[in-house]
Scaffold this motif. Structure first.
Motif, PDB file in Angstrom:
ATOM      1  N   ARG A  72       0.807  -1.213   0.000  1.00 49.19           N
ATOM      2  CA  ARG A  72       0.000   0.000   0.000  1.00 49.19           C
ATOM      3  C   ARG A  72       0.844   1.268   0.000  1.00 49.19           C
ATOM      4  O   ARG A  72       0.505   2.263   0.630  1.00 49.19           O
ATOM      5  N   LYS A 111       2.499   4.663  -1.529  1.00 46.10           N
ATOM      6  CA  LYS A 111       2.091   5.693  -2.483  1.00 46.10           C
ATOM      7  C   LYS A 111       2.988   5.685  -3.711  1.00 46.10           C
ATOM      8  O   LYS A 111       2.542   5.954  -4.810  1.00 46.10           O
ATOM      9  N   ARG A 112       4.273   5.373  -3.488  1.00 46.73           N
ATOM     10  CA  ARG A 112       5.241   5.334  -4.586  1.00 46.73           C
ATOM     11  C   ARG A 112       5.915   3.968  -4.626  1.00 46.73           C
ATOM     12  O   ARG A 112       6.780   3.684  -3.802  1.00 46.73           O
ATOM     13  N   PRO A 113       5.543   3.133  -5.576  1.00 40.48           N
ATOM     14  CA  PRO A 113       6.229   1.842  -5.699  1.00 40.48           C
ATOM     15  C   PRO A 113       7.709   2.038  -6.018  1.00 40.48           C
ATOM     16  O   PRO A 113       8.062   2.920  -6.807  1.00 40.48           O
ATOM     17  N   ALA A 163       2.132  -0.837  -4.527  1.00 37.37           N
ATOM     18  CA  ALA A 163       0.840  -0.198  -4.284  1.00 37.37           C
ATOM     19  C   ALA A 163      -0.230  -1.198  -3.853  1.00 37.37           C
ATOM     20  O   ALA A 163      -1.217  -0.818  -3.227  1.00 37.37           O
TER      21      ALA A 163
END
Length: 100
Positions: free
Chosen positions: A21, A23-25, A42
């Protein structure tokens, strides 16, 4: 300090610190204790979705087929071990770039 991977004849076993989860993989860098490579995805950690996403992310950055990456330990934990099949002489320099 030891690297977060163990060499095998047919590849490497890689310790991973998962962040579902995100925000930025991202793939790269060491966990705070230095024992694992950080992988942020994500996907949520339900029904193995995050584990599959981590495997796909590792395959992409290491240049191997997704089928060459398999989860060995830690299916329900943030601390995981993935086995990556391939030539260790080709995989190790790519892993070293990820932790640099």
């Amino acid at each position: 300090m030891n690297p977060p991977w163990r060499l095998r004849v047919d590849g490497v076993d890689l310790a991973v610190k998962a962040q579902p989860r995100a925000k930025r993989p991202a793939v790269g860098g060491l966990s705070p204790d230095g024992a694992a490579i950080r992988v942020a995805v994500a996907e949520v950690a339900e029904d193995g979705r995050a584990n599959r996403a981590i495997g796909q992310a590792l395959a992409r950055v290491l240049g191997v087929a997704p089928s060459a990456v398999g989860l060995l330990q830690g299916g329900g934990s943030r601390q995981k071990v993935f086995r990556i099949a391939g030539d260790p002489a080709e995989l190790v320099p790519k892993l070293e770039k990820l932790i640099a």
